[in-house]
Design a protein around this motif. Structure first.
Motif, PDB file in Angstrom:
ATOM      1  N   ARG A 184       0.856  -1.194   0.000  1.00  0.00           N
ATOM      2  CA  ARG A 184       0.000   0.000   0.000  1.00  0.00           C
ATOM      3  C   ARG A 184       0.893   1.246   0.000  1.00  0.00           C
ATOM      4  NH1 ARG A 184      -5.019  -2.125   2.040  1.00  0.00           N
ATOM      5  NH2 ARG A 184      -4.697  -3.866   3.479  1.00  0.00           N
ATOM      6  N   ARG A 185       0.576   2.178  -0.869  1.00  0.00           N
ATOM      7  CA  ARG A 185       1.291   3.458  -0.881  1.00  0.00           C
ATOM      8  C   ARG A 185       0.403   4.505  -1.521  1.00  0.00           C
ATOM      9  NH1 ARG A 185       6.850   4.784  -4.278  1.00  0.00           N
ATOM     10  NH2 ARG A 185       6.932   7.015  -3.824  1.00  0.00           N
ATOM     11  N   GLU A 186       0.350   5.657  -0.898  1.00  0.00           N
ATOM     12  CA  GLU A 186      -0.496   6.720  -1.426  1.00  0.00           C
ATOM     13  C   GLU A 186      -0.078   7.057  -2.857  1.00  0.00           C
ATOM     14  OE1 GLU A 186      -1.970  11.258  -0.259  1.00  0.00           O
ATOM     15  OE2 GLU A 186      -0.641  10.130   1.091  1.00  0.00           O
ATOM     16  N   GLY A 187      -1.070   7.145  -3.720  1.00  0.00           N
ATOM     17  CA  GLY A 187      -0.805   7.470  -5.115  1.00  0.00           C
ATOM     18  C   GLY A 187      -0.647   6.256  -6.004  1.00  0.00           C
ATOM     19  N   TYR A 188      -0.739   5.064  -5.429  1.00  0.00           N
ATOM     20  CA  TYR A 188      -0.603   3.828  -6.211  1.00  0.00           C
ATOM     21  C   TYR A 188      -1.697   2.839  -5.822  1.00  0.00           C
ATOM     22  CZ  TYR A 188       3.926   5.606  -7.612  1.00  0.00           C
ATOM     23  OH  TYR A 188       4.915   6.398  -8.136  1.00  0.00           O
ATOM     24  N   ALA A 189      -2.023   1.948  -6.734  1.00  0.00           N
ATOM     25  CA  ALA A 189      -3.027   0.924  -6.452  1.00  0.00           C
ATOM     26  C   ALA A 189      -2.435  -0.121  -5.516  1.00  0.00           C
ATOM     27  CB  ALA A 189      -3.472   0.260  -7.752  1.00  0.00           C
ATOM     28  N   PRO A 190      -3.154  -0.491  -4.453  1.00  0.00           N
ATOM     29  CA  PRO A 190      -2.657  -1.569  -3.596  1.00  0.00           C
ATOM     30  C   PRO A 190      -2.691  -2.906  -4.330  1.00  0.00           C
ATOM     31  CG  PRO A 190      -4.762  -0.683  -2.774  1.00  0.00           C
ATOM     32  CD  PRO A 190      -4.419   0.062  -4.021  1.00  0.00           C
ATOM     33  N   ILE A 191      -1.740  -3.767  -4.007  1.00  0.00           N
ATOM     34  CA  ILE A 191      -1.702  -5.102  -4.590  1.00  0.00           C
ATOM     35  C   ILE A 191      -1.430  -6.114  -3.479  1.00  0.00           C
ATOM     36  CG2 ILE A 191      -0.825  -4.188  -6.786  1.00  0.00           C
ATOM     37  CD1 ILE A 191       1.872  -5.533  -6.093  1.00  0.00           C
ATOM     38  N   GLY A 192      -1.699  -7.386  -3.767  1.00  0.00           N
ATOM     39  CA  GLY A 192      -1.458  -8.449  -2.804  1.00  0.00           C
ATOM     40  C   GLY A 192      -0.810  -9.654  -3.448  1.00  0.00           C
ATOM     41  N   PHE A 193      -0.573 -10.655  -2.622  1.00  0.00           N
ATOM     42  CA  PHE A 193       0.145 -11.846  -3.074  1.00  0.00           C
ATOM     43  C   PHE A 193      -0.771 -13.048  -3.274  1.00  0.00           C
ATOM     44  CE2 PHE A 193       4.869 -11.265  -2.216  1.00  0.00           C
ATOM     45  CZ  PHE A 193       4.802  -9.885  -2.177  1.00  0.00           C
ATOM     46  N   GLY A 194      -2.030 -12.942  -2.881  1.00  0.00           N
ATOM     47  CA  GLY A 194      -2.856 -14.137  -2.783  1.00  0.00           C
ATOM     48  C   GLY A 194      -2.517 -14.854  -1.485  1.00  0.00           C
ATOM     49  N   GLU A 195      -3.409 -15.707  -1.023  1.00  0.00           N
ATOM     50  CA  GLU A 195      -3.210 -16.331   0.281  1.00  0.00           C
ATOM     51  C   GLU A 195      -2.208 -17.470   0.250  1.00  0.00           C
ATOM     52  OE1 GLU A 195      -7.392 -15.485   2.602  1.00  0.00           O
ATOM     53  OE2 GLU A 195      -7.152 -17.388   1.561  1.00  0.00           O
ATOM     54  N   CYS A 196      -1.562 -17.649   1.392  1.00  0.00           N
ATOM     55  CA  CYS A 196      -0.701 -18.805   1.652  1.00  0.00           C
ATOM     56  C   CYS A 196      -1.329 -19.503   2.858  1.00  0.00           C
ATOM     57  CB  CYS A 196       0.728 -18.351   1.964  1.00  0.00           C
ATOM     58  SG  CYS A 196       1.854 -19.671   2.437  1.00  0.00           S
ATOM     59  N   ARG A 197      -2.046 -20.600   2.629  1.00  0.00           N
ATOM     60  CA  ARG A 197      -2.817 -21.214   3.701  1.00  0.00           C
ATOM     61  C   ARG A 197      -2.695 -22.737   3.675  1.00  0.00           C
ATOM     62  NH1 ARG A 197      -8.541 -18.840   2.987  1.00  0.00           N
ATOM     63  NH2 ARG A 197      -9.044 -20.158   4.784  1.00  0.00           N
ATOM     64  N   ALA A 198      -2.808 -23.334   4.837  1.00  0.00           N
ATOM     65  CA  ALA A 198      -2.772 -24.796   4.943  1.00  0.00           C
ATOM     66  C   ALA A 198      -3.353 -25.223   6.280  1.00  0.00           C
ATOM     67  CB  ALA A 198      -1.349 -25.336   4.793  1.00  0.00           C
ATOM     68  N   THR A 199      -3.984 -26.398   6.280  1.00  0.00           N
ATOM     69  CA  THR A 199      -4.595 -26.979   7.476  1.00  0.00           C
ATOM     70  C   THR A 199      -3.732 -28.125   7.976  1.00  0.00           C
ATOM     71  OG1 THR A 199      -6.798 -26.399   6.651  1.00  0.00           O
ATOM     72  CG2 THR A 199      -6.679 -28.094   8.368  1.00  0.00           C
ATOM     73  N   ILE A 200      -3.644 -28.238   9.291  1.00  0.00           N
ATOM     74  CA  ILE A 200      -2.802 -29.263   9.924  1.00  0.00           C
ATOM     75  C   ILE A 200      -3.574 -30.561  10.081  1.00  0.00           C
ATOM     76  CG2 ILE A 200      -1.482 -29.856  11.980  1.00  0.00           C
ATOM     77  CD1 ILE A 200      -1.132 -26.776  12.345  1.00  0.00           C
TER      78      ILE A 200
END
Length: 433
Positions: free
Chosen positions: A413-429
């Motif tokens: 996130r940064r002012e003046g730019y579109a926020p982006i993400g990585f997609g989730e990293c998830r797992a069940t034990i």
């Protein structure tokens, strides 16, 4: 590296991409997926869709360096694409941004190459030849050190050398694949001899993963001012840890079975170009800390070699699920808390002549923040199990239990730019066998 592809006003004709938390048109990460009933192939995440890269290539929508990159990325792994380096990768990004933009003259052809992401299976994006895990989160290193050495938590070498160890590549899995609780030797404090059985102190580790792009020849070091050119992209990494097994086995050679049972990564490779708006100066070292040795010093890296990425850990337990409650946030940290930059990690790794190869994966080590709300492992958050995490379901957690699901997320996130993400990293034990 900032250009029109980062314009926050840029919109996509894929409506779900506009304002998407992870995959707006300003991101365009690469991965490998299988459509329902189909074979693995490369793709681009855009909103809630995946652009089929081989199909787009077959439609004749690329030329020049963008075509070279698309051809290299058209298989079931992205190693050949990673090996190309920045030029073709940037050309592909620019062309994809054109093709997916609102008003694209090629919209009809591109739409025919889109798949609904929820109907696809994601795979590891590259064949991982080697995996190295570093220890560059200084707050994590300090927190863990305090539990064993209260008066001297950091060992003398920490502020001179980016510490790392070679991990197990064969057991790395993409997000969504369950994790089997490991068995191993552990020695309880009150026991005279060790015992063998399921780990009782299973933990997560909040890390960034770094994909290596172009490699180096055996015996040929990588200079610090050239190291960024060897980065192919980034992902999230959960380097699961069996703390009881680790405590017994790690001396004198370091982690072994306590780490090698599984590591989980997010499935999309977020490119260095997508992260360009979120580059920041390396944080100032505290007064009295030694300066890096000359081979790890570069003014450009000092000015823009760090990343401002919000990192989050969530926990979803059987009790929370049963009561219809949302996941519990365990931590909110930031990549700015890394003591060493990615370029310094790469340079040090290759400084003895070790050859890195396209598709190798580096882990940053656990990235914790300065307080208990930003701990990147439950070992830190519970002070070694002494202070349990209390959940809205009434459950408590000192360490992870069977049926627990750990979810990692990252946002730029940064002012003046579109926020982006990585997609989730998830797992069940899953329970131990």
């Amino acid at each position: 590296m900032l250009d029109h592809t980062h314009d926050p006003k840029r919109q996509s004709f894929v409506i779900s991409a506009n304002g998407h938390a992870d995959f707006p048109i300003q991101n365009l990460p690469l991965g490998v997926f299988s459509p329902r009933g189909g074979e693995p192939r490369s793709g681009i995440a855009i909103g809630d869709k995946i652009l089929d890269l081989p199909a787009t290539l077959a439609a004749g929508l690329f030329e020049g360096k963008a075509r070279e990159a698309a051809q290299a990325a058209s298989g079931a792994t992205l190693n050949e694409f990673l090996a190309l380096g920045a030029g073709p990768r940037q050309a592909l990004r620019a062309r994809l941004s054109e093709l997916l933009a609102q008003g694209s003259p090629e919209q009809d052809k591109v739409e025919a190459c889109l798949h609904i992401a929820a109907e696809c299976t994601l795979h590891l994006p590259a064949r991982i030849g080697d995996y190295t895990d570093f220890y560059v989160g200084i707050h994590h290193a300090t927190n863990v050190g305090k539990q064993f050495r209260p008066d001297n938590p950091l060992l003398p070498n920490y502020k001179y050398v980016p510490i790392g160890y070679h991990g197990r590549a064969s057991s790395i899995r993409p997000s969504g694949v369950p994790v089997r609780r490991p068995r191993g030797q552990a020695k309880p404090v009150d026991a005279a001899v060790p015992e063998f059985g399921p780990s009782r102190r299973l933990d997560y580790e909040l890390e960034l993963g770094v994909w290596i792009g172009p490699g180096n020849g055996l015996g040929e070091p990588i200079r610090i001012d050239e190291a960024s050119g060897h980065v192919g992209g980034y992902c999230l990494l959960n380097d699961w840890s069996a703390r009881d097994i680790q405590a017994w086995e790690y001396q004198p050679l370091g982690p072994f079975l306590s780490k090698s049972f599984t590591s989980t990564i997010s499935a999309w490779i977020v490119t260095p170009e997508a992260l360009a708006p979120f580059r920041i100066p390396q944080p100032q070292r505290p007064e009295g800390d030694p300066a890096p040795l000359s081979y790890l010093m570069d003014e450009s890296d000092r000015k823009e070699g760090a990343l401002d990425l919000e990192l989050e850990v969530l926990l979803l337990t059987p009790g929370l699920r049963a009561k219809g409650l949302p996941p519990h946030r365990l931590a909110l940290s930031n990549a700015r808390h890394m003591y060493w930059t990615v370029a310094q990690m790469i340079t040090h790794h290759a400084s003895n002549g070790c050859n890195l190869q396209p598709g190798d994966l580096l882990g940053t080590g656990t990235i914790s923040g300065p307080d208990l709300t930003s701990c990147g492992s439950i070992l830190e958050a519970t002070l070694g199990g002494k202070n349990p995490v209390v959940l809205a379901s009434g459950e408590e957690r000192r360490f992870l239990e069977d049926g627990d699901e750990v979810i990692l997320r990252a946002r730029g996130r940064r002012e003046g730019y579109a926020p982006i993400g990585f997609g989730e990293c998830r797992a069940t034990i899953l329970p131990a066998l």
